[in-house]
Design an enzyme around this catalytic site. Sequence first.
Site, PDB file in Angstrom:
ATOM      1  CG  HIS A  87      -0.421   0.059   2.528  1.00 33.15           C
ATOM      2  ND1 HIS A  87       0.453  -0.889   3.030  1.00 33.15           N
ATOM      3  CD2 HIS A  87      -0.609   0.959   3.534  1.00 33.15           C
ATOM      4  CE1 HIS A  87       0.764  -0.577   4.288  1.00 33.15           C
ATOM      5  NE2 HIS A  87       0.147   0.547   4.614  1.00 33.15           N
ATOM      6  CG  ASP A 116       4.692   2.552   7.337  1.00 32.64           C
ATOM      7  OD1 ASP A 116       3.843   2.995   6.534  1.00 32.64           O
ATOM      8  OD2 ASP A 116       4.400   1.760   8.257  1.00 32.64           O
TER       9      ASP A 116
END
Length: 301
Positions: A60, A64
Amino acid sequence: MKLTILGCHSATPRWDAHPTSQILEVKGHLFLIDCGEGTQVQLRRYKVKFARIKHIFISHLHGDHFFGLVGLVSTFRLLGREADLHIYGPKGIKEAITLQLKLGKSWTNYGLYFHELDHTESEVVFEDDSVIVKTIPLEHRVYTNGFLISEKITERPLNINACRNLGIDKIYFNKIKQGGDVKAEDGSVIKNETLTLEPGAPKSYAFCSDTVYLPSIVPIIKGATMIYHETTFLESHKDLAIKTKHSTAKEAAIIARDAEVGGLIVGHYSGRYNDYEDFKKEAQTVFENVIVGYDGLEVSF
Ligand SMILES: [Zn+2]
Ligand SMILES: [Zn+2]
């Protein structure tokens, strides 16, 4: 399969705690799964050959999980890469990467192919003779997929002792490996099963990235040899897990137990925790074989 965790912490990188990135070695492939900031430094640290990475899977578009990607794409160019690179990730990933390259008047001198994903059902995103990769649709604050990487059933390996004992000539070895029977000198047929061994069960690995507790993934990852499932929180912060669409260690263990997998690796720890053994302890109240993920961890299965 051999998994190397390059980073498995959430949110901001620290000197000793990198955001999500993993390398999976399977049937000659080196798949990079997620590419948080600092991934290329971690690749160097753990001596992963850059040139062997031909496929990158991004779960996604939270930083991070992909802020290291444009840096890696750029480094590949500086290293004189010629081999194609395939990137699989959510719709929008192409724009995110190409805009940065374009504004820097830069581009790659190798083939860069984006495979943008927007399905909400599990789909095959990569397949060859030995491996198949499917998405695991997850539920998070943005569109997110995990990935299930499975070996295909392999050919029966040659039983070299049986072949020698029966005096089989080497010229028949390929035919035997492809499933053929062999005719003995006396005209009798020696069955393939006599000359080969049982193939090992195909292995599979499920990477379950940022997600709420999601029982709908259980049938997709059923019986996987090993899974990684995010455990951002402990049950004591379940309210935060619900609010931020993450999972607790106990919830990850329930998924592992219900999917009857071989083992569970935990990670994506919130920065508020110091002792990652607590995640193992909580998960083990539900599921026995729990491995604490950490940067540099290598697991073979
Ligand atoms: Zn994350
Ligand atoms: Zn996220």
